[in-house]
Scaffold this motif. Structure first.
Motif, PDB file in Angstrom:
ATOM      1  N   VAL A  14       0.835  -1.205   0.000  1.00  0.00           N
ATOM      2  CA  VAL A  14       0.000   0.000   0.000  1.00  0.00           C
ATOM      3  C   VAL A  14       0.870   1.255   0.000  1.00  0.00           C
ATOM      4  CG1 VAL A  14      -1.706   1.327   1.285  1.00  0.00           C
ATOM      5  CG2 VAL A  14      -1.916  -1.151   1.159  1.00  0.00           C
ATOM      6  N   ALA A  15       1.879   1.277   0.861  1.00  0.00           N
ATOM      7  CA  ALA A  15       2.750   2.450   0.949  1.00  0.00           C
ATOM      8  C   ALA A  15       3.452   2.731  -0.374  1.00  0.00           C
ATOM      9  CB  ALA A  15       3.773   2.258   2.060  1.00  0.00           C
ATOM     10  N   MET A  16       3.951   1.691  -1.028  1.00  0.00           N
ATOM     11  CA  MET A  16       4.664   1.885  -2.294  1.00  0.00           C
ATOM     12  C   MET A  16       3.731   2.362  -3.397  1.00  0.00           C
ATOM     13  SD  MET A  16       7.504  -1.180  -2.427  1.00  0.00           S
ATOM     14  CE  MET A  16       6.331  -2.509  -2.184  1.00  0.00           C
ATOM     15  N   VAL A  17       2.524   1.796  -3.469  1.00  0.00           N
ATOM     16  CA  VAL A  17       1.590   2.174  -4.528  1.00  0.00           C
ATOM     17  C   VAL A  17       1.142   3.623  -4.366  1.00  0.00           C
ATOM     18  CG1 VAL A  17      -0.709   1.762  -5.483  1.00  0.00           C
ATOM     19  CG2 VAL A  17       0.774  -0.165  -4.984  1.00  0.00           C
ATOM     20  N   ILE A  18       0.743   4.019  -3.155  1.00  0.00           N
ATOM     21  CA  ILE A  18       0.241   5.383  -3.007  1.00  0.00           C
ATOM     22  C   ILE A  18       1.368   6.413  -3.044  1.00  0.00           C
ATOM     23  CG2 ILE A  18      -1.900   4.751  -1.852  1.00  0.00           C
ATOM     24  CD1 ILE A  18      -0.689   5.307   0.793  1.00  0.00           C
ATOM     25  N   THR A  19       2.588   6.003  -2.709  1.00  0.00           N
ATOM     26  CA  THR A  19       3.730   6.904  -2.914  1.00  0.00           C
ATOM     27  C   THR A  19       3.951   7.133  -4.405  1.00  0.00           C
ATOM     28  OG1 THR A  19       4.830   6.181  -0.869  1.00  0.00           O
ATOM     29  CG2 THR A  19       6.206   7.226  -2.534  1.00  0.00           C
ATOM     30  N   ALA A  20       3.808   6.076  -5.187  1.00  0.00           N
ATOM     31  CA  ALA A  20       3.917   6.214  -6.641  1.00  0.00           C
ATOM     32  C   ALA A  20       2.841   7.142  -7.181  1.00  0.00           C
ATOM     33  CB  ALA A  20       3.815   4.837  -7.300  1.00  0.00           C
ATOM     34  N   TYR A  21       1.618   7.041  -6.642  1.00  0.00           N
ATOM     35  CA  TYR A  21       0.535   7.932  -7.068  1.00  0.00           C
ATOM     36  C   TYR A  21       0.874   9.383  -6.758  1.00  0.00           C
ATOM     37  CZ  TYR A  21      -2.648   3.943  -7.728  1.00  0.00           C
ATOM     38  OH  TYR A  21      -3.253   2.795  -8.156  1.00  0.00           O
ATOM     39  N   LEU A  22       1.434   9.632  -5.578  1.00  0.00           N
ATOM     40  CA  LEU A  22       1.809  10.991  -5.201  1.00  0.00           C
ATOM     41  C   LEU A  22       2.827  11.564  -6.185  1.00  0.00           C
ATOM     42  CD1 LEU A  22       2.406  12.389  -1.675  1.00  0.00           C
ATOM     43  CD2 LEU A  22       4.170  12.731  -3.380  1.00  0.00           C
ATOM     44  N   LEU A  23       3.815  10.769  -6.540  1.00  0.00           N
ATOM     45  CA  LEU A  23       4.844  11.235  -7.480  1.00  0.00           C
ATOM     46  C   LEU A  23       4.274  11.452  -8.872  1.00  0.00           C
ATOM     47  CD1 LEU A  23       7.783   8.885  -6.367  1.00  0.00           C
ATOM     48  CD2 LEU A  23       7.488  11.319  -5.832  1.00  0.00           C
ATOM     49  N   ILE A  24       3.468  10.489  -9.346  1.00  0.00           N
ATOM     50  CA  ILE A  24       2.901  10.587 -10.699  1.00  0.00           C
ATOM     51  C   ILE A  24       1.984  11.801 -10.814  1.00  0.00           C
ATOM     52  CG2 ILE A  24       1.346   9.483 -12.352  1.00  0.00           C
ATOM     53  CD1 ILE A  24       2.405   6.771 -11.297  1.00  0.00           C
ATOM     54  N   ALA A  25       1.083  11.971  -9.835  1.00  0.00           N
ATOM     55  CA  ALA A  25       0.142  13.086  -9.889  1.00  0.00           C
ATOM     56  C   ALA A  25       0.856  14.427  -9.773  1.00  0.00           C
ATOM     57  CB  ALA A  25      -0.896  12.941  -8.778  1.00  0.00           C
ATOM     58  N   SER A  26       1.871  14.508  -8.913  1.00  0.00           N
ATOM     59  CA  SER A  26       2.612  15.768  -8.754  1.00  0.00           C
ATOM     60  C   SER A  26       3.318  16.153 -10.038  1.00  0.00           C
ATOM     61  CB  SER A  26       3.630  15.641  -7.612  1.00  0.00           C
ATOM     62  OG  SER A  26       2.997  15.447  -6.376  1.00  0.00           O
ATOM     63  N   ILE A  27       3.954  15.173 -10.676  1.00  0.00           N
ATOM     64  CA  ILE A  27       4.683  15.449 -11.919  1.00  0.00           C
ATOM     65  C   ILE A  27       3.719  15.778 -13.047  1.00  0.00           C
ATOM     66  CG2 ILE A  27       6.167  14.422 -13.685  1.00  0.00           C
ATOM     67  CD1 ILE A  27       7.464  12.780 -11.395  1.00  0.00           C
ATOM     68  N   ALA A  28       2.629  15.024 -13.155  1.00  0.00           N
ATOM     69  CA  ALA A  28       1.672  15.236 -14.249  1.00  0.00           C
ATOM     70  C   ALA A  28       0.967  16.581 -14.123  1.00  0.00           C
ATOM     71  CB  ALA A  28       0.648  14.103 -14.264  1.00  0.00           C
ATOM     72  N   GLU A  29       0.725  17.018 -12.899  1.00  0.00           N
ATOM     73  CA  GLU A  29       0.035  18.290 -12.692  1.00  0.00           C
ATOM     74  C   GLU A  29       1.011  19.473 -12.592  1.00  0.00           C
ATOM     75  OE1 GLU A  29      -2.732  18.161  -9.480  1.00  0.00           O
ATOM     76  OE2 GLU A  29      -3.696  16.319 -10.164  1.00  0.00           O
ATOM     77  N   HIS A  30       2.329  19.179 -12.648  1.00  0.00           N
ATOM     78  CA  HIS A  30       3.355  20.223 -12.543  1.00  0.00           C
ATOM     79  C   HIS A  30       3.152  21.067 -11.286  1.00  0.00           C
ATOM     80  CE1 HIS A  30       4.438  19.218 -16.660  1.00  0.00           C
ATOM     81  NE2 HIS A  30       3.174  19.383 -17.019  1.00  0.00           N
TER      82      HIS A  30
END
Length: 275
Positions: A14-30
């Motif tokens: 769970v920790a790894m997946v939602i950390t990945a979401y945080l990184l992906i969303a932050s980068i995609a939304e600039h």
């Protein structure tokens, strides 16, 4: 427990997946505000968790649950939320985990509890930005893939499917029979929020049942309460209210079952009849 062992545990996944979401969303939304919120939320959650553990003289001090709670809060709260509110929300969530307990387990899902009180106390905005609601529709695939992995790892398919099936059918019926306006709940970002909630908050092991039958009832209850609250009041609290009431139902049912099981058996013997 080694890092390798932890990474293969349910909390590690769970920790790894939602950390990945945080990184992906932050980068995609600039927008790096999401990452800052993640650091603040996790830092506050871990600090309060360790402090509470020391006060309770707990030997095990791995704050992996606090890590997940902080990440969930950061992914749900709007990136426009001030960092003191982010930190306070995480602190409330962790305190509830330590104070509101039954049989050494939290009664309520900490993240849902903290987020609900954050709305009521601080009037915080909740955009569920970490569920990719403001990004391209195809990014829902990330939610489905990550959600499937987590649900499989924690063995919660009956609970998740009963929730999704009941929730979306109820919303369809509400709209079909003109009982309310359910159109918003069936499109982004609300649908992203429901998917994220179902896969990553509804599946919390300490606050949900293990048996298949109980999981199905739990998922249906969350869906019914959530859909009813959404139809009657709208707003952002309907999913949290549904989950927290189901958490309470789960504990009350467990207490009732324990009382029935521990009920003393009468020592009286039946009187024999003589011919």
């Amino acid at each position: 427990m080694t890092i390798k062992q932890w990474s293969k545990s349910p909390k590690g996944y769970v920790a790894m997946v939602i950390t990945a979401y945080l990184l992906i969303a932050s980068i995609a939304e600039h927008d790096m505000a999401g990452m800052i919120h993640g650091i603040v939320a996790v830092g506050a959650a871990v600090a309060v968790d360790i402090l509470c553990g020391l006060m309770r003289q707990r030997k095990r001090m791995l704050p992996d649950g606090a890590l997940i709670t902080g990440l969930l809060i950061a992914l749900v709260l709007s990136t426009a939320t001030s960092w003191p509110v982010v930190a306070a929300t995480s602190a409330i969530a962790i305190v509830s985990k330590h104070l509101l307990v039954y049989r050494k387990k939290p009664i309520f899902n900490p993240a849902a509890f903290g987020l609900l009180l954050s709305i009521l106390i601080f009037g915080s905005g909740q955009s569920w930005w970490g569920a990719f609601g403001d990004l391209a529709t195809w990014m829902i695939a990330f939610l489905l893939i990550g959600g499937y992995v987590i649900t499989d790892r924690v063995n919660k398919f009956p609970q998740v499917f009963s929730f999704f099936g009941t929730f979306f059918v109820l919303l369809f019926l509400i709209g079909r029979f003109h009982l309310g306006d359910a159109s918003d709940a069936l499109r982004p970002p609300f649908i992203n929020a429901a998917l994220f909630f179902g896969f990553f908050m509804l599946t919390d092991l300490p606050t949900t049942p293990a048996k298949m039958k109980d999981q199905i009832v739990f998922g249906i209850l969350v869906a019914f309460v959530g859909a009813a609250v959404y139809d009657l009041f709208g707003g952002l609290m309907y999913l949290f209210i549904g989950l927290l009431l189901a958490n309470l139902y789960h504990v009350l049912k467990s207490r009732l079952s324990a009382r029935v099981t521990n009920r003393p058996v009468s020592n009286m013997q039946p009187v024999s009849r003589r011919g």
